[in-house]
Write an enzyme that holds these catalytic residues in place. Structure first.
Site, mmCIF file in Angstrom:
data_model
loop_
_atom_site.group_PDB
_atom_site.id
_atom_site.type_symbol
_atom_site.label_atom_id
_atom_site.label_comp_id
_atom_site.label_asym_id
_atom_site.label_seq_id
_atom_site.Cartn_x
_atom_site.Cartn_y
_atom_site.Cartn_z
ATOM 1 N NE ARG A 32 -0.394 1.727 3.632
ATOM 2 C CZ ARG A 32 1.045 2.344 3.818
ATOM 3 N NH1 ARG A 32 1.973 1.876 3.987
ATOM 4 N NH2 ARG A 32 0.777 3.732 3.486
ATOM 5 N N GLY A 33 0.194 2.386 -0.419
ATOM 6 C CA GLY A 33 0.975 3.647 -0.363
ATOM 7 C C GLY A 33 1.306 3.805 -1.738
ATOM 8 C CB ALA A 34 0.384 6.863 -3.854
ATOM 9 N NE ARG A 68 -6.075 0.791 -1.963
ATOM 10 C CZ ARG A 68 -5.605 1.448 -0.995
ATOM 11 N NH1 ARG A 68 -4.078 1.233 -0.905
ATOM 12 N NH2 ARG A 68 -5.990 2.271 -0.288
ATOM 13 C CD GLN A 166 -3.424 2.693 6.634
ATOM 14 O OE1 GLN A 166 -4.214 3.066 7.697
ATOM 15 N NE2 GLN A 166 -4.180 2.800 5.476
ATOM 16 C CG ASP A 207 -3.016 8.243 -1.413
ATOM 17 O OD1 ASP A 207 -2.971 8.727 -0.155
ATOM 18 O OD2 ASP A 207 -2.605 6.708 -1.453
ATOM 19 C CG ASN A 217 -2.652 11.729 2.598
ATOM 20 O OD1 ASN A 217 -1.832 11.017 1.776
ATOM 21 N ND2 ASN A 217 -2.514 11.796 3.776
ATOM 22 C CE LYS A 218 -5.657 5.643 3.919
ATOM 23 N NZ LYS A 218 -6.242 4.953 3.098
HETATM 24 C C1 LIG Z 1 3.520 7.805 0.027
HETATM 25 S S1 LIG Z 1 1.890 7.611 -0.675
HETATM 26 C C2 LIG Z 1 1.488 7.066 1.180
HETATM 27 C C3 LIG Z 1 -0.155 7.305 1.182
HETATM 28 O O1 LIG Z 1 -0.832 6.106 0.920
HETATM 29 C C4 LIG Z 1 -1.766 5.821 1.949
HETATM 30 O O2 LIG Z 1 -2.906 5.138 1.836
HETATM 31 P P1 LIG Z 1 -3.274 3.748 1.609
HETATM 32 O O3 LIG Z 1 -2.331 2.968 3.068
HETATM 33 O O4 LIG Z 1 -4.597 3.291 1.669
HETATM 34 O O5 LIG Z 1 -2.273 3.186 0.578
HETATM 35 C C5 LIG Z 1 -1.918 7.160 2.714
HETATM 36 O O6 LIG Z 1 -2.873 8.053 1.859
HETATM 37 C C6 LIG Z 1 -0.628 7.575 2.404
HETATM 38 O O7 LIG Z 1 -0.497 9.193 2.804
#
Ligand SMILES: CSC[C@H]1O[C@H](OP(=O)(O)O)[C@H](O)[C@@H]1O
Length: 316
Positions: A32-34, A68, A166, A207, A217-218
């Site tokens: 996960r993470g962009a 996603r 997270q 993201d 973002n989250k």
């Molecule tokens: C460096 S991008 C990280 C970004 O991704 C996370 O979302 P997810 O855990 O759902 O993939 C979150 O928005 C973070 O800031």
């Protein structure tokens, strides 16, 4: 890849050797993470082509894009592999190039961003924008890692980041591994720690960033941005230019992923709400550019007016 759903209790690599297992890993946030999602998507597409000549590349890309919808990195990475396929170039080499570029971008973000931090600053962050969310080193956390490595004394407050935690599970783990002073708080404590004067700045990841600087973002990031403004605290977004989406004029057009009710009502297997209760669970929110003090990228720091300054940064 590391199965992030098991952290911090278990550090385990999983091996996705085909497209379906890669799709599942992205969908279930094992990866996960962009930036990390973009890398996983690119490698998944390569695996798809290796394992099945029956489908066209477009079919592989479409399938992975369905995992996603919000992180723009998944889409540009798959489109980049698609162009590579059309040019009959080596797909794996292109995927590995994406990883190498991301590693360099994360470190550059760290270098640019650390200049914004003063000795003894305490930073509040939300979700996880660390090495786990990228090829390594992270975006928001890259700023903290770089400042710490340069000898700056900093402290971090990490929002737990419901519902998937997270922040509690991943950000605290990464920062503690790096020897950085981190304090975990519940999301609803952010206002109080700001009111107590504990926080000197906020740094979060992203993201997808629209051309005008509106930042997805989250979920909960928008809350933090409003709180930061109310307390006169700078709110920084750290993201590579690969997270900029100039095809979108504003954040209103950013697709927001809706996630399953069970992640709220039965997080990590424990039922904490009546069976069958209605749930609304957007996984992201959009912070208006007006609440963003600066955007830290690998090419430098952009401030408002973002449309022209982000364009100038992209083209630099
Ligand atoms: C460096 S991008 C990280 C970004 O991704 C996370 O979302 P997810 O855990 O759902 O993939 C979150 O928005 C973070 O800031």
């Amino acid at each position: 890849m590391i199965d992030q759903t098991l952290l911090p209790n278990e550090f385990k690599y999983i091996y996705c050797d085909d497209l379906p297992s890669t799709w599942e890993a992205i969908k279930s946030l094992r990866v996960r993470g962009a930036p990390a999602i973009g890398i996983a998507g690119a490698l998944g597409a390569v695996l798809g082509i290796w394992n099945s000549a029956a489908k066209t590349y477009e079919a592989f890309a479409a399938e992975l894009k369905s995992a996603r919808p919000t992180a723009v990195n998944l889409f540009w990475a798959l489109d980049r592999i698609s162009r590579t396929a059309e040019e009959n170039k080596v797909l794996l080499a292109e995927a590995l190039e994406i990883i190498a570029e991301d590693k360099a971008m994360c470190r550059a973000i760290g270098q640019h961003g650390m200049a914004l931090l003063n000795e003894n600053d305490t930073i509040l962050t939300h979700c996880n924008a660390g090495g786990l969310a990228t090829s390594d080193y992270g975006t928001a956390l890259a700023v903290m890692f770089s400042a710490h490595k340069a000898g700056k004394q900093i402290q971090v407050y990490a929002d737990e980041t419901r519902p998937l935690l997270q922040g509690a599970r991943l950000t605290t783990w990464e920062l503690m591994q790096a020897g950085i002073d981190v304090t975990l708080i519940c999301d609803n404590m952010a206002a109080q720690v700001m009111k107590e004067g504990k926080i000197q700045c906020v740094i979060v990841g992203a993201d997808r960033i629209a051309a005008n600087g509106d930042t997805a973002n989250k979920i909960g990031t928008y809350n933090v941005a409003i709180l930061a403004e109310a307390h006169g605290i700078p709110f920084y977004v750290a993201a590579p230019t690969s997270t900029l989406d100039f095809a979108l004029e504003t954040g209103a057009e950013i697709p927001i992923e809706q996630r399953a009710a069970e992640e709220v009502t039965k997080g990590f297997g424990k039922l904490t709400a009546p069976e069958g209760v209605k749930v609304y669970s957007p996984a992201f929110d959009v912070t208006p550019a007006a609440l963003v003090t600066a955007i830290i990228t690998e090419k430098g720091i952009a401030r408002a007016p973002y449309t022209e300054n982000l364009n100038a940064l992209r083209d630099s």
